[in-house]
Motif scaffolding. Structure first.
Motif, PDB file in Angstrom:
ATOM      1  N   TRP A  14      10.359   7.777   6.897  1.00  0.00           N
ATOM      2  CA  TRP A  14      10.547   8.676   8.038  1.00  0.00           C
ATOM      3  C   TRP A  14       9.449   9.720   7.944  1.00  0.00           C
ATOM      4  CZ3 TRP A  14      14.205   6.367   5.213  1.00  0.00           C
ATOM      5  CH2 TRP A  14      15.285   5.754   5.871  1.00  0.00           C
ATOM      6  N   ALA A  15       8.629   9.826   8.960  1.00  0.00           N
ATOM      7  CA  ALA A  15       7.507  10.753   8.822  1.00  0.00           C
ATOM      8  C   ALA A  15       7.102  11.349  10.161  1.00  0.00           C
ATOM      9  CB  ALA A  15       6.308  10.031   8.206  1.00  0.00           C
ATOM     10  N   PRO A  16       6.652  12.610  10.121  1.00  0.00           N
ATOM     11  CA  PRO A  16       6.096  13.219  11.323  1.00  0.00           C
ATOM     12  C   PRO A  16       4.636  12.805  11.431  1.00  0.00           C
ATOM     13  CG  PRO A  16       6.143  14.835   9.545  1.00  0.00           C
ATOM     14  CD  PRO A  16       6.643  13.542   8.970  1.00  0.00           C
ATOM     15  N   THR A  17       4.409  11.598  11.871  1.00  0.00           N
ATOM     16  CA  THR A  17       3.038  11.081  11.861  1.00  0.00           C
ATOM     17  C   THR A  17       2.506  10.871  13.275  1.00  0.00           C
ATOM     18  OG1 THR A  17       1.693   9.127  11.337  1.00  0.00           O
ATOM     19  CG2 THR A  17       4.052   8.778  11.443  1.00  0.00           C
ATOM     20  N   GLN A  18       1.249  11.230  13.452  1.00  0.00           N
ATOM     21  CA  GLN A  18       0.583  10.985  14.731  1.00  0.00           C
ATOM     22  C   GLN A  18       0.163   9.525  14.840  1.00  0.00           C
ATOM     23  OE1 GLN A  18      -1.914  14.961  14.325  1.00  0.00           O
ATOM     24  NE2 GLN A  18      -2.647  13.818  16.086  1.00  0.00           N
ATOM     25  N   HIS A  19       0.091   8.874  13.697  1.00  0.00           N
ATOM     26  CA  HIS A  19      -0.467   7.536  13.702  1.00  0.00           C
ATOM     27  C   HIS A  19       0.400   6.628  12.829  1.00  0.00           C
ATOM     28  CE1 HIS A  19      -3.182   4.317  14.067  1.00  0.00           C
ATOM     29  NE2 HIS A  19      -4.325   4.965  14.006  1.00  0.00           N
ATOM     30  N   PRO A  20       1.577   6.241  13.372  1.00  0.00           N
ATOM     31  CA  PRO A  20       2.543   5.501  12.555  1.00  0.00           C
ATOM     32  C   PRO A  20       1.997   4.188  11.998  1.00  0.00           C
ATOM     33  CG  PRO A  20       3.246   5.627  14.871  1.00  0.00           C
ATOM     34  CD  PRO A  20       2.101   6.566  14.710  1.00  0.00           C
ATOM     35  N   GLN A  21       1.118   3.549  12.723  1.00  0.00           N
ATOM     36  CA  GLN A  21       0.625   2.257  12.226  1.00  0.00           C
ATOM     37  C   GLN A  21      -0.334   2.430  11.056  1.00  0.00           C
ATOM     38  OE1 GLN A  21      -0.758   1.354  15.979  1.00  0.00           O
ATOM     39  NE2 GLN A  21       1.186   0.505  16.664  1.00  0.00           N
ATOM     40  N   TRP A  22      -1.157   3.435  11.126  1.00  0.00           N
ATOM     41  CA  TRP A  22      -2.061   3.703  10.020  1.00  0.00           C
ATOM     42  C   TRP A  22      -1.234   4.044   8.777  1.00  0.00           C
ATOM     43  CZ3 TRP A  22      -6.191   8.215   9.902  1.00  0.00           C
ATOM     44  CH2 TRP A  22      -7.146   7.942   8.899  1.00  0.00           C
ATOM     45  N   ALA A  23      -0.213   4.897   8.993  1.00  0.00           N
ATOM     46  CA  ALA A  23       0.662   5.281   7.879  1.00  0.00           C
ATOM     47  C   ALA A  23       1.362   4.047   7.305  1.00  0.00           C
ATOM     48  CB  ALA A  23       1.691   6.300   8.365  1.00  0.00           C
ATOM     49  N   ARG A  24       1.797   3.172   8.184  1.00  0.00           N
ATOM     50  CA  ARG A  24       2.503   1.969   7.739  1.00  0.00           C
ATOM     51  C   ARG A  24       1.591   1.097   6.876  1.00  0.00           C
ATOM     52  NH1 ARG A  24       4.456  -2.865  11.599  1.00  0.00           N
ATOM     53  NH2 ARG A  24       6.276  -3.586  10.428  1.00  0.00           N
ATOM     54  N   GLY A  25       0.376   0.906   7.366  1.00  0.00           N
ATOM     55  CA  GLY A  25      -0.592   0.097   6.627  1.00  0.00           C
ATOM     56  C   GLY A  25      -0.961   0.741   5.299  1.00  0.00           C
ATOM     57  N   ALA A  26      -1.124   2.059   5.313  1.00  0.00           N
ATOM     58  CA  ALA A  26      -1.516   2.762   4.082  1.00  0.00           C
ATOM     59  C   ALA A  26      -0.390   2.686   3.050  1.00  0.00           C
ATOM     60  CB  ALA A  26      -1.858   4.219   4.397  1.00  0.00           C
ATOM     61  N   VAL A  27       0.847   2.798   3.505  1.00  0.00           N
ATOM     62  CA  VAL A  27       1.988   2.682   2.594  1.00  0.00           C
ATOM     63  C   VAL A  27       2.036   1.269   2.010  1.00  0.00           C
ATOM     64  CG1 VAL A  27       4.523   2.556   2.526  1.00  0.00           C
ATOM     65  CG2 VAL A  27       3.396   4.526   3.587  1.00  0.00           C
ATOM     66  N   ALA A  28       1.878   0.277   2.869  1.00  0.00           N
ATOM     67  CA  ALA A  28       1.931  -1.106   2.386  1.00  0.00           C
ATOM     68  C   ALA A  28       0.856  -1.339   1.323  1.00  0.00           C
ATOM     69  CB  ALA A  28       1.750  -2.077   3.557  1.00  0.00           C
ATOM     70  N   SER A  29      -0.349  -0.866   1.589  1.00  0.00           N
ATOM     71  CA  SER A  29      -1.398  -1.170   0.618  1.00  0.00           C
ATOM     72  C   SER A  29      -1.214  -0.360  -0.667  1.00  0.00           C
ATOM     73  CB  SER A  29      -2.795  -1.063   1.238  1.00  0.00           C
ATOM     74  OG  SER A  29      -3.236   0.249   1.221  1.00  0.00           O
ATOM     75  N   ALA A  30      -0.699   0.860  -0.569  1.00  0.00           N
ATOM     76  CA  ALA A  30      -0.457   1.638  -1.796  1.00  0.00           C
ATOM     77  C   ALA A  30       0.641   1.009  -2.647  1.00  0.00           C
ATOM     78  CB  ALA A  30      -0.085   3.072  -1.443  1.00  0.00           C
ATOM     79  N   LEU A  31       1.620   0.391  -1.998  1.00  0.00           N
ATOM     80  CA  LEU A  31       2.731  -0.197  -2.744  1.00  0.00           C
ATOM     81  C   LEU A  31       2.485  -1.664  -3.083  1.00  0.00           C
ATOM     82  CD1 LEU A  31       5.833   1.248  -0.809  1.00  0.00           C
ATOM     83  CD2 LEU A  31       4.653   2.198  -2.793  1.00  0.00           C
ATOM     84  N   GLY A  32       1.424  -2.227  -2.509  1.00  0.00           N
ATOM     85  CA  GLY A  32       1.156  -3.642  -2.731  1.00  0.00           C
ATOM     86  C   GLY A  32       2.191  -4.547  -2.082  1.00  0.00           C
ATOM     87  N   ILE A  33       2.682  -4.150  -0.923  1.00  0.00           N
ATOM     88  CA  ILE A  33       3.634  -5.002  -0.201  1.00  0.00           C
ATOM     89  C   ILE A  33       3.079  -5.305   1.190  1.00  0.00           C
ATOM     90  CG2 ILE A  33       5.649  -4.156  -1.485  1.00  0.00           C
ATOM     91  CD1 ILE A  33       6.347  -2.359   0.875  1.00  0.00           C
ATOM     92  N   GLU A  34       3.745  -6.220   1.877  1.00  0.00           N
ATOM     93  CA  GLU A  34       3.298  -6.597   3.222  1.00  0.00           C
ATOM     94  C   GLU A  34       3.599  -5.470   4.211  1.00  0.00           C
ATOM     95  OE1 GLU A  34       1.823  -9.490   4.133  1.00  0.00           O
ATOM     96  OE2 GLU A  34       1.768  -9.936   1.978  1.00  0.00           O
TER      97      GLU A  34
END
Ligand code: FES
Ligand code: FES
Lengths: 152, 759
Positions: free
Chosen positions: B381-401
């Motif tokens: 849950w985040a106050p993000t202007q760019h949810p897709q970028w955040a989603r991708g960045a989270v996935a790559s930091a965690l090593g998940i899809e």
């Protein structure tokens, strides 16, 4: 850790906290009352403003141990149906942009109008100087306070 | 997905849209609607970067249920611009809905479903005005068809209004909800059969419509990033490297762990250098049962840092060097005419330099995000202007899809570009994974000011040459500032084409010889974009300089701007540029630079403000104009000297041409707020670095406008226009600071070449 009984919005709440925990975090983290916001933690922005004993207080800088038996009012307790004259005026003027600072603005304005039911522009500016709004809603805040004051 | 500069990444243009029926399950999943109804999806046919056609899955959804409740999905982030209201309002108006019965549901970040959700660059209304109208019109068409078949009348004798279909001849009317079983059986009409309403029929578009969330905000119920609570949530406060690129050498955490409520200490591996735009800084996180304990625990940490190569960085020194470099020839980015030839015989040269500091965003809501990692999946849950970028960045930091990350978007307590960067969101995700608990990462104000992605400081030099008849014949503009791209790629030592397209190479005035040059500078901190980006410094320098030129030529500044814009025509800069002209991601043919529209806003603002009137000795006006984000803005600031000798801004007049004005109240509010925002940039805010560390810590040292000094009255004059709508989030900012500086000069005789200047 100490136990405290806080009178908030007309109800008694028990919290167990370190004595230096600011009221803000007791409200938000221990009691789940999220209407009061964190902006600076240093009494510099007003986002955390609540009423304590009828005065506008920066809850980020008031330790929970200092509240004692004073009545605390937060945005959640300002009115039953969101129709306090200031809330209605806020809605009428569509004051908020992002909205984050607005609980604090409204609570600060409540204290102002309790002290001075009919403030001048200058008095409003002085009283509201501690409440920052990065979105820049200041002029609508002023108008809304005047509208509410005319209806009090 | 790593956009380095979101305004200019090949934007998926919404060339045409297609309406279709998504499966009901799909919609139910999205909005948890309870009752049966009719659902329409809108798919935007987009041409990708190379012009190839691409169909996105539904970008937005519309549903009507049996109880006449209309649900619209808002897929852009709400940070105070009113977009969560303005886009749904367009659909509702075309549809003829009862606005009081419309419910808005915020979409999760999901590229497949919604296409690009990056809420940045003032382009939401620009991109979605047309598709939203088509969505509403298609649903209206189906409802009209259903009602006319029921009543056995011609469809064009019926119309929709207030959530009903009406047939005036017979006096019949029927609720939308009562037509849905018929509509459900229908095919989606062909798009050529769907007719948009004439503009005059709109009841919402072009009017003052209150924002959807106003009551929730006024009652404290609105949910921002830090307001999300989960069972057993832990709070993290992080001690980050005080210098960008620093690394932890050792930690003594015993005192921190002794703090009541502190449970764990976790190291966040930072990016080092380059710092990048989407990665956390290296830091030590204190995980506690409440925020206060985490804050105290952090204070008790003893960390030894290897501060790395930026530890000697001094921003004042760099600014001096940057300014010095503008004396030399740089890399030529725009060239017109023969500047050397032309300036041989000039009689007057005016040469000025301008220095602007770093700025922090300082949203009143500091960054905060909540993440819960379980079973290889992460819900955020985040106050993000760019949810897709955040989603991708989270996935790559965690090593998940990416598919295993759910990104819920809360309201944003201000964005201004800060909250497009997902670093804080990634922190929450990493810490949840490390601790096995749901975690809220909470930034303090000090964290926010110390670890922002700053608006770059800048140095500029402009040399203007007048010939013997006082005609402006040459314009030589040098600009130097660390580029946003340098945060990810240190080899980028010049501003990008995109950054120069923000108010620099698009210099619109009719000067026969122009040369625009850039110089090298390095990024020693994280550079990002702040509300209107490099328009801030370019507009300041150019508009202040134009005021001086007008004075030297003995011409009134407003008349001077009108004269220098020349004939009404469309400008194209391409031929004179070394590089691309970004035009905010739009083609110059579709969104030309029209001098006529600029002149019209200038004339309007001058007339509304009473430009030229005698104001007496204690008042003065200053003028500036700036087209940015495809919106034309002219601004007049009125300053006044009070009895106490202090100067205040009494009035600000803006005239704006943003094409079709969708929600006039939110256009005005963006300008009102934009002036206050820019007032801080002009007169009080600055970030500086010593030894690589930011010298400002909280709102006592990073100063933004407070009510007593804020501009008193802000008048917004919206030009009536049927041109394509363009954004208003950023365009109020660029002309304000130069207009106020020009006004202050008129009043005091002192020009300001450095921001912030105190008044
Ligand atoms: S959070 Fe208390 S005044 Fe800013
Ligand atoms: S409304 Fe956004 S900070 Fe005040």
């Amino acid at each position: 850790m100490e136990n405290y009984t806080l009178k908030i919005n007309g109800e008694s709440h028990q919290v167990t906290a370190e004595e230096d925990m600011p009221l803000l975090w007791a409200l938000r983290d221990l009691l789940g009352m999220k209407g009061t916001k964190f902006g600076c933690g240093q009494a510099l922005c007003g986002a955390c403003t609540v009423l304590v004993g009828g005065e506008a207080i920066r809850s980020c800088s008031l330790p929970v141990s200092a509240v004692g038996d004073q009545e605390v009012v937060t945005i959640e307790g300002l009115s039953e149906n969101g129709d306090h004259p200031l809330q209605s005026a806020w809605i009428e003027h569509v004051v908020p942009q992002c909205g984050y600072c607005q609980s604090g603005q409204i609570m600060n304005a409540v204290a102002l109008l309790q002290r001075n039911a009919n403030p001048s522009d200058q008095e409003i500016e002085t009283a509201m100087a501690g409440n920052l709004c990065r979105c820049g809603t200041y002029n609508r805040i002023k108008e809304a306070i005047k509208t509410a004051s005319s209806k009090l | 997905m790593r956009p380095t500069f979101p305004f200019f990444k090949p934007k998926e243009e919404t060339d045409s849209s297609k309406i279709f029926k998504p499966s009901r399950r799909d919609f139910l999943k999205l909005s948890a609607l309870a009752s049966g109804g009719v659902f329409l999806g809108i798919s935007f046919q987009c041409s990708g970067p190379k012009g190839e056609d691409r169909i996105f899955a539904p970008n937005a959804y519309l549903s009507i249920d049996k109880n006449n409740l209309i649900t619209l999905i808002a897929h852009r982030s709400e940070m105070g611009t009113g977009i969560r209201t303005s886009l749904p309002m367009i659909i509702a108006d075309e549809l003829g809905a009862d606005w009081s019965k419309v419910k808005i549901v915020q979409a999760d970040g999901d590229e497949d479903k919604y296409g690009d959700q990056n809420t940045d660059g003032s382009y939401s209304v620009r991109m979605f005005y047309e598709p939203m109208r088509r969505a509403g019109a298609t649903a209206r068409h189906m409802l009209l068809m259903a009602a006319s078949q029921k009543w056995k009348v011609a469809m064009d004798e019926c119309h929709t209004e207030n959530g009903k279909v009406h047939h005036p001849d017979s006096g019949k009317s029927i609720n939308f909800g009562d037509l849905i079983s018929d509509v459900q059986k229908m095919e989606i009409p062909r798009s050529e059969d769907v007719i948009l309403k004439p503009f005059g029929d709109y009841k919402l578009i072009g009017k003052d419509i209150p924002i959807y969330d106003v009551k929730d905000i006024a009652t404290g119920k609105a949910v921002f990033g830090a307001d999300v609570d989960l069972d057993n949530i832990k709070i993290a406060v992080v001690s980050r490297s005080p210098v960008v690129g620093g690394k932890v050498v050792s930690v003594n955490d015993s005192a921190a762990l002794a703090v009541n409520g502190v449970e764990k200490i976790v190291k966040i591996e930072g990016a080092g250098l380059p710092a990048g735009l989407d990665q956390p800084l290296e830091g030590i996180a204190v995980i506690a049962t409440n925020t206060w304990a985490a804050i105290k625990g952090r204070k008790a940490l003893e960390i030894e840092w290897d501060l790395g190569e930026n530890q000697g960085y001094d921003s004042a020194d760099q600014l001096k060097e940057m300014l010095e470099s503008t004396k030399n020839s740089g890399k030529v980015r725009r060239e017109r005419g023969q500047i050397e030839e032309a300036t041989k015989s000039t009689t007057t040269n005016i040469e000025r330099t301008y220095e602007l500091p770093y700025y922090a965003h300082a949203t009143i809501e500091p960054p905060a995000a909540v993440a819960h990692f379980t079973n290889g999946k992460c819900e955020v849950w985040a106050p993000t202007q760019h949810p897709q970028w955040a989603r991708g960045a989270v996935a790559s930091a965690l090593g998940i899809e990416v598919a295993d990350v759910t990104m819920h978007v809360t309201l944003l307590g201000g964005g201004f570009g800060r909250k497009s960067k997902p670093d804080f969101v990634v922190e929450a995700a990493i810490l949840s994974k490390e601790t096995g608990s749901p975690v809220r990462v909470q930034w303090t104000r000090e964290d926010d000011l110390h670890h922002d992605f700053y608006h770059a400081h800048s140095a500029q030099r402009i040399k203007a040459s007048l010939d013997s008849s006082k005609k402006l014949i040459a314009w030589n503009h040098h600009t130097v500032f660390p580029a946003i791209g340098a945060t990810s790629n240190p080899a980028e030592v010049h501003p990008s084409d995109g950054e120069l397209g923000l108010g620099c190479v698009d210099f619109p005035y009719d000067v026969p010889n122009i040369r625009i040059e850039t110089h090298e500078s390095k990024a020693h901190t994280r550079i990002g974009w702040l509300r209107s980006v490099s328009n801030i410094h370019h507009s300041y320098a150019i508009n202040c300089m134009m005021d001086e030129i007008a004075e030297a030529r003995g011409i009134d500044p407003v008349n001077h701007a009108l004269e220098m814009l020349g004939e009404d025509r469309n400008l194209s800069f391409k031929e004179e540029l070394d590089g691309d002209f970004s035009n905010y991601g739009e083609s110059i043919e579709e969104y030309p630079w029209e001098t006529g529209r600029m002149k019209a806003v200038i004339q309007r603002v001058a007339q509304e403000a009473g430009w030229g009137q005698n104001l007496g000795g204690n008042k003065a006006m200053g003028f500036a104009c700036q087209k940015s984000f495809l919106t034309y803005v002219a601004c007049i600031v009125v300053v006044e000297k009070g009895g106490d000798g202090k100067i205040k801004v009494s009035d600000v007049h803006y005239s704006v041409d943003c094409g079709i004005a969708v929600n006039t109240d939110r256009i005005r509010s963006q300008f009102e707020g934009g002036a206050q925002f820019a007032h801080g940039l002009a007169t009080s805010s600055a970030i500086t670095f010593k030894n690589g560390v930011v010298e400002q810590h909280n709102f006592d040292s990073y100063l933004i406008a407070r009510m007593p000094e804020a501009p008193k009255r802000i008048h917004v004059h919206i030009v009536e226009s049927m041109e394509k709508p363009t954004g208003v989030g950023e365009p109020p900012v660029p002309p304000y600071a130069p207009a106020s500086a020009n006004a202050v000069y008129k009043l005091t005789g002192k020009r300001h070449y450095k921001l912030p200047f105190s008044i």
